[in-house]
Write a protein that holds these residues in place. Structure first.
Motif, PDB file in Angstrom:
ATOM      1  N   MET A  15     -12.621  -2.989  -0.394  1.00 33.09           N
ATOM      2  CA  MET A  15     -12.617  -1.743   0.587  1.00 33.09           C
ATOM      3  C   MET A  15     -12.215  -2.239   1.984  1.00 33.09           C
ATOM      4  SD  MET A  15     -15.703   0.724   1.526  1.00 33.09           S
ATOM      5  CE  MET A  15     -15.698   1.407   3.181  1.00 33.09           C
ATOM      6  N   ILE A  16     -12.558  -3.485   2.568  1.00 31.14           N
ATOM      7  CA  ILE A  16     -12.187  -3.964   3.704  1.00 31.14           C
ATOM      8  C   ILE A  16     -10.628  -4.181   3.645  1.00 31.14           C
ATOM      9  CG2 ILE A  16     -12.272  -5.892   5.310  1.00 31.14           C
ATOM     10  CD1 ILE A  16     -15.229  -5.997   4.746  1.00 31.14           C
ATOM     11  N   SER A  17     -10.151  -4.794   2.625  1.00 32.62           N
ATOM     12  CA  SER A  17      -8.724  -4.936   2.651  1.00 32.62           C
ATOM     13  C   SER A  17      -7.824  -3.493   2.830  1.00 32.62           C
ATOM     14  CB  SER A  17      -8.207  -5.768   1.275  1.00 32.62           C
ATOM     15  OG  SER A  17      -8.445  -5.015   0.093  1.00 32.62           O
ATOM     16  N   THR A  18      -8.492  -2.496   2.122  1.00 29.60           N
ATOM     17  CA  THR A  18      -7.805  -1.323   2.158  1.00 29.60           C
ATOM     18  C   THR A  18      -7.856  -0.850   3.754  1.00 29.60           C
ATOM     19  OG1 THR A  18      -8.430  -0.582  -0.101  1.00 29.60           O
ATOM     20  CG2 THR A  18      -7.805   1.139   1.293  1.00 29.60           C
ATOM     21  N   LEU A  19      -8.999  -0.845   4.232  1.00 36.35           N
ATOM     22  CA  LEU A  19      -9.268  -0.450   5.594  1.00 36.35           C
ATOM     23  C   LEU A  19      -8.246  -1.367   6.663  1.00 36.35           C
ATOM     24  CD1 LEU A  19     -13.040   0.172   6.106  1.00 36.35           C
ATOM     25  CD2 LEU A  19     -11.448   1.752   5.885  1.00 36.35           C
ATOM     26  N   SER A  20      -8.173  -2.479   6.313  1.00 38.63           N
ATOM     27  CA  SER A  20      -7.362  -3.346   7.080  1.00 38.63           C
ATOM     28  C   SER A  20      -5.634  -2.753   6.885  1.00 38.63           C
ATOM     29  CB  SER A  20      -7.527  -4.771   6.606  1.00 38.63           C
ATOM     30  OG  SER A  20      -6.572  -5.479   7.372  1.00 38.63           O
ATOM     31  N   ARG A  21      -5.324  -2.600   5.982  1.00 40.98           N
ATOM     32  CA  ARG A  21      -4.175  -2.389   5.465  1.00 40.98           C
ATOM     33  C   ARG A  21      -3.959  -1.037   6.012  1.00 40.98           C
ATOM     34  NH1 ARG A  21      -0.853  -3.537   0.107  1.00 40.98           N
ATOM     35  NH2 ARG A  21      -2.586  -5.097   0.572  1.00 40.98           N
ATOM     36  N   GLY A  22      -4.604  -0.088   6.127  1.00 43.49           N
ATOM     37  CA  GLY A  22      -4.297   1.218   6.734  1.00 43.49           C
ATOM     38  C   GLY A  22      -4.693   1.247   8.206  1.00 43.49           C
ATOM     39  N   TYR A  23      -5.292   0.295   8.976  1.00 44.55           N
ATOM     40  CA  TYR A  23      -5.023   0.162   9.987  1.00 44.55           C
ATOM     41  C   TYR A  23      -3.677  -0.519  10.504  1.00 44.55           C
ATOM     42  CZ  TYR A  23      -6.309  -1.968  14.772  1.00 44.55           C
ATOM     43  OH  TYR A  23      -6.213  -2.518  16.144  1.00 44.55           O
ATOM     44  N   ASP A  24      -3.285  -1.528   9.804  1.00 44.39           N
ATOM     45  CA  ASP A  24      -2.079  -2.156  10.094  1.00 44.39           C
ATOM     46  C   ASP A  24      -0.921  -0.889   9.938  1.00 44.39           C
ATOM     47  OD1 ASP A  24      -3.069  -4.518  10.603  1.00 44.39           O
ATOM     48  OD2 ASP A  24      -2.494  -5.274   8.559  1.00 44.39           O
ATOM     49  N   TYR A  25      -1.029  -0.099   9.031  1.00 37.79           N
ATOM     50  CA  TYR A  25       0.300   0.653   8.820  1.00 37.79           C
ATOM     51  C   TYR A  25       0.117   1.936   9.549  1.00 37.79           C
ATOM     52  CZ  TYR A  25       2.398  -1.963   5.358  1.00 37.79           C
ATOM     53  OH  TYR A  25       2.798  -3.139   4.585  1.00 37.79           O
ATOM     54  N   THR A  26      -0.901   2.270  10.442  1.00 37.79           N
ATOM     55  CA  THR A  26      -0.832   3.236  11.385  1.00 37.79           C
ATOM     56  C   THR A  26      -0.863   2.783  12.774  1.00 37.79           C
ATOM     57  OG1 THR A  26      -3.347   3.227  11.107  1.00 37.79           O
ATOM     58  CG2 THR A  26      -2.129   4.692   9.887  1.00 37.79           C
ATOM     59  N   VAL A  35     -10.302 -16.109  18.360  1.00 39.88           N
ATOM     60  CA  VAL A  35      -9.203 -15.057  18.597  1.00 39.88           C
ATOM     61  C   VAL A  35      -8.621 -14.692  17.302  1.00 39.88           C
ATOM     62  CG1 VAL A  35      -7.059 -14.407  19.697  1.00 39.88           C
ATOM     63  CG2 VAL A  35      -8.831 -15.832  21.025  1.00 39.88           C
ATOM     64  N   GLY A  36      -8.987 -13.407  16.726  1.00 35.81           N
ATOM     65  CA  GLY A  36      -8.301 -13.037  15.351  1.00 35.81           C
ATOM     66  C   GLY A  36      -9.145 -12.025  14.879  1.00 35.81           C
ATOM     67  N   ARG A  37      -9.088 -11.882  13.580  1.00 36.55           N
ATOM     68  CA  ARG A  37      -9.838 -11.050  12.886  1.00 36.55           C
ATOM     69  C   ARG A  37     -10.108 -11.565  11.473  1.00 36.55           C
ATOM     70  NH1 ARG A  37      -6.133  -6.124  10.618  1.00 36.55           N
ATOM     71  NH2 ARG A  37      -4.251  -7.508  10.417  1.00 36.55           N
ATOM     72  N   LEU A  38     -11.175 -11.190  10.828  1.00 33.80           N
ATOM     73  CA  LEU A  38     -11.568 -11.804   9.556  1.00 33.80           C
ATOM     74  C   LEU A  38     -11.004 -11.040   8.553  1.00 33.80           C
ATOM     75  CD1 LEU A  38     -15.073 -13.166  10.721  1.00 33.80           C
ATOM     76  CD2 LEU A  38     -12.926 -14.539  10.317  1.00 33.80           C
ATOM     77  N   VAL A  39     -10.101 -11.311   7.950  1.00 30.11           N
ATOM     78  CA  VAL A  39      -9.698 -10.367   6.657  1.00 30.11           C
ATOM     79  C   VAL A  39      -9.116 -11.227   5.539  1.00 30.11           C
ATOM     80  CG1 VAL A  39      -8.291  -8.619   5.945  1.00 30.11           C
ATOM     81  CG2 VAL A  39      -8.844  -8.656   8.305  1.00 30.11           C
ATOM     82  N   ASP A  40      -9.765 -10.843   4.489  1.00 33.93           N
ATOM     83  CA  ASP A  40      -9.302 -11.534   3.240  1.00 33.93           C
ATOM     84  C   ASP A  40      -7.855 -11.333   2.820  1.00 33.93           C
ATOM     85  OD1 ASP A  40      -9.232 -13.303   0.923  1.00 33.93           O
ATOM     86  OD2 ASP A  40     -10.358 -11.878  -0.457  1.00 33.93           O
ATOM     87  N   LEU A  41      -6.729 -12.166   2.920  1.00 31.34           N
ATOM     88  CA  LEU A  41      -5.539 -11.631   2.676  1.00 31.34           C
ATOM     89  C   LEU A  41      -4.886 -12.589   1.434  1.00 31.34           C
ATOM     90  CD1 LEU A  41      -4.145 -11.204   6.314  1.00 31.34           C
ATOM     91  CD2 LEU A  41      -4.579  -9.481   4.839  1.00 31.34           C
ATOM     92  N   LYS A  42      -5.332 -13.785   1.375  1.00 26.01           N
ATOM     93  CA  LYS A  42      -4.945 -14.577   0.369  1.00 26.01           C
ATOM     94  C   LYS A  42      -5.541 -14.454  -1.075  1.00 26.01           C
ATOM     95  CE  LYS A  42      -2.869 -17.710   3.538  1.00 26.01           C
ATOM     96  NZ  LYS A  42      -2.607 -18.972   4.126  1.00 26.01           N
TER      97      LYS A  42
END
Length: 77
Positions: free
Chosen positions: A1-12, A70-77
């Motif tokens: 769910m967090i990765s979906t929210l992160s992707r939505g944030y990035d793409y908007t 400085v940054g954000r904690l998102v599971d990308l890999k």
């Protein structure tokens, strides 16, 4: 769910911010490629380790703990 929210944030919001920039500084080649995929920014510079640590003496209580991030904690890999 967090990765979906992160992707939505990035793409908007992220895309909106990138379109309004004059230039972008990326911290790696992968970051540059992601930025190009997200918004076709014309001017992107890559600076590895873009932040040079500044050593300064700060007086503080010896029993306190100082943590910085400085940054954000998102599971990308």
């Amino acid at each position: 769910m967090i990765s979906t929210l992160s992707r939505g944030y990035d793409y908007t919001f992220g895309r909106l911010v990138l379109y309004s920039c004059d230039s972008v500084v990326a911290i790696s080649k992968a970051c540059k490629e992601f930025t190009l995929e997200l918004a076709h920014v014309k001017k992107i510079s890559v600076i590895y380790r873009g932040i040079t640590p500044v050593v300064s003496h700060v007086e503080r209580n010896k029993q306190s703990i100082l943590i910085g991030f400085v940054g954000r904690l998102v599971d990308l890999k």
